[in-house]
Design an enzyme around this catalytic site. Sequence first.
Site, mmCIF file in Angstrom:
data_model
loop_
_atom_site.group_PDB
_atom_site.id
_atom_site.type_symbol
_atom_site.label_atom_id
_atom_site.label_comp_id
_atom_site.label_asym_id
_atom_site.label_seq_id
_atom_site.Cartn_x
_atom_site.Cartn_y
_atom_site.Cartn_z
ATOM 1 N N ASN A 1 -2.607 3.011 -0.588
ATOM 2 C CA ASN A 1 -3.346 2.937 0.673
ATOM 3 C C ASN A 1 -4.832 3.113 0.375
ATOM 4 O O ASN A 1 -5.293 4.229 0.163
ATOM 5 C CB ASN A 1 -2.827 4.037 1.623
ATOM 6 C CG ASN A 1 -3.554 4.036 2.954
ATOM 7 O OD1 ASN A 1 -4.327 3.134 3.247
ATOM 8 N ND2 ASN A 1 -3.301 5.059 3.760
ATOM 9 N N TRP A 2 -5.540 1.989 0.345
ATOM 10 C CA TRP A 2 -6.965 2.042 -0.029
ATOM 11 C C TRP A 2 -7.861 2.474 1.128
ATOM 12 O O TRP A 2 -9.064 2.614 0.958
ATOM 13 C CB TRP A 2 -7.420 0.672 -0.579
ATOM 14 C CG TRP A 2 -6.851 0.365 -1.935
ATOM 15 C CD1 TRP A 2 -6.189 1.235 -2.751
ATOM 16 C CD2 TRP A 2 -6.897 -0.884 -2.642
ATOM 17 N NE1 TRP A 2 -5.812 0.601 -3.915
ATOM 18 C CE2 TRP A 2 -6.243 -0.704 -3.865
ATOM 19 C CE3 TRP A 2 -7.425 -2.141 -2.342
ATOM 20 C CZ2 TRP A 2 -6.096 -1.720 -4.806
ATOM 21 C CZ3 TRP A 2 -7.281 -3.169 -3.274
ATOM 22 C CH2 TRP A 2 -6.625 -2.941 -4.494
ATOM 23 N N LYS A 3 -7.273 2.615 2.304
ATOM 24 C CA LYS A 3 -8.010 3.091 3.491
ATOM 25 C C LYS A 3 -9.313 2.306 3.699
ATOM 26 O O LYS A 3 -9.388 1.130 3.323
ATOM 27 C CB LYS A 3 -8.258 4.599 3.377
ATOM 28 C CG LYS A 3 -6.973 5.383 3.118
ATOM 29 C CD LYS A 3 -7.109 6.867 3.309
ATOM 30 C CE LYS A 3 -5.782 7.534 3.035
ATOM 31 N NZ LYS A 3 -5.753 8.950 3.356
ATOM 32 N N HIS B 1 -0.277 5.888 10.998
ATOM 33 C CA HIS B 1 -0.859 6.832 10.037
ATOM 34 C C HIS B 1 -1.561 7.942 10.818
ATOM 35 O O HIS B 1 -2.166 7.691 11.859
ATOM 36 C CB HIS B 1 -1.848 6.092 9.122
ATOM 37 C CG HIS B 1 -2.270 6.912 7.956
ATOM 38 N ND1 HIS B 1 -3.192 7.928 8.074
ATOM 39 C CD2 HIS B 1 -1.885 6.907 6.653
ATOM 40 C CE1 HIS B 1 -3.357 8.507 6.888
ATOM 41 N NE2 HIS B 1 -2.569 7.904 6.012
ATOM 42 N N GLU C 1 4.381 12.241 5.913
ATOM 43 C CA GLU C 1 3.030 12.577 5.482
ATOM 44 C C GLU C 1 2.546 13.808 6.239
ATOM 45 O O GLU C 1 1.963 13.673 7.340
ATOM 46 C CB GLU C 1 2.083 11.409 5.779
ATOM 47 C CG GLU C 1 2.372 10.171 4.982
ATOM 48 C CD GLU C 1 1.079 9.449 4.596
ATOM 49 O OE1 GLU C 1 0.941 9.122 3.422
ATOM 50 O OE2 GLU C 1 0.212 9.262 5.468
ATOM 51 N N GLY D 1 -5.341 14.093 1.674
ATOM 52 C CA GLY D 1 -6.716 14.212 1.209
ATOM 53 C C GLY D 1 -7.164 15.646 0.966
ATOM 54 O O GLY D 1 -8.347 15.921 0.799
ATOM 55 N N GLY E 1 -2.903 7.698 -1.385
ATOM 56 C CA GLY E 1 -4.252 7.420 -0.894
ATOM 57 C C GLY E 1 -5.258 7.530 -2.019
ATOM 58 O O GLY E 1 -5.388 6.625 -2.860
ATOM 59 N N GLY E 2 -5.955 8.655 -2.075
ATOM 60 C CA GLY E 2 -7.046 8.866 -3.030
ATOM 61 C C GLY E 2 -6.740 8.404 -4.450
ATOM 62 O O GLY E 2 -7.538 7.670 -5.056
HETATM 63 P P1 PGA Z 1 -3.911 11.005 -0.068
HETATM 64 O O1 PGA Z 1 -3.605 10.074 1.207
HETATM 65 O O2 PGA Z 1 -3.004 10.550 -1.178
HETATM 66 O O3 PGA Z 1 -5.366 10.798 -0.352
HETATM 67 O O4 PGA Z 1 -3.597 12.419 0.360
HETATM 68 C C1 PGA Z 1 -2.306 9.683 1.523
HETATM 69 C C2 PGA Z 1 -2.296 8.873 2.798
HETATM 70 O O5 PGA Z 1 -3.087 9.169 3.684
HETATM 71 O O6 PGA Z 1 -1.529 7.900 2.939
#
Ligand code: PGA
Length: 253
Positions: free
Chosen positions: A8-10, A98, A170, A176, A236-237
């Site tokens: 998930n590159w957001k 999300h 999640e 994050g 994510g990150g």
């Molecule tokens: P994260 O994000 O790995 O940076 O905690 C996960 C997500 O929001 O899907």
Amino acid sequence: MNKTIIANWKLNLDHLEAIQLFQKLNYSLDNDIDKKIKIVVAPSFTSLRSIQTIIEADKLKLYLASQDVSEFVEGAYTGEVSVTQLEKLKISFCIVGHSERRQHFNETDESINLKVHNLINKKIVPVICFGESIEQRKSENYLDFLIEQVEKSIKGLRKDKVDEIIFAYEPVWAIGTGETPSLQDIVDVISNIKEFLSSKPFFDEENTKFIYGGRVTPDNSKEILNTKIVNGALVGGASLDVDKFIKIIESIE
Ligand code: PGA
């Protein structure tokens, strides 16, 4: 092992940067990566077309996900992107609900439910996110809260329509941040949700998957991803760093 790992590159990377990261990921992936592992990339809308072109031209075994979709199918809805548009781009998965969308864009359970129906109708796999805040976690009935969230997202789903559906646990307090739930916490939540879903008409062991997201890194991925009930991860990150992302994939035994 059959696992789905979603990057998930957001809201990061313009389309040129996204192409670069995608190419780096593709070149770095060992050809021997187990065919049963599905690697999925979820860039911003503006990068979907560029990456889809590469996947198609080079016949890559990588999949694309959208980070969101409109609850509307077409019409006067300025700024929205529809399932039909995603379908044309051969998008395989779409993240829905999300916590960042629930929190910053007031996304409701009703809207999430509409999105899930629209996606299922177009055979795009919904990745339905659910999770509790830290306050909810501290209360005794946080499992009831999670079940309610999931229940509202799948209202009205019929068996004959569902090819595949993914639920992503999640915990909001882990996204994050430096915090992660214990493996036992993850297993407990997924087991409870699975039990709840097992009475639903669309559910079967094959078509319903459960993944975990919330600070997945190479340090914890081995433990999480080699747990049978966990069918993958939403990253994510760490997915913005190809080396880390590959280490996460390689931790699957
Ligand atoms: P994260 O994000 O790995 O940076 O905690 C996960 C997500 O929001 O899907």
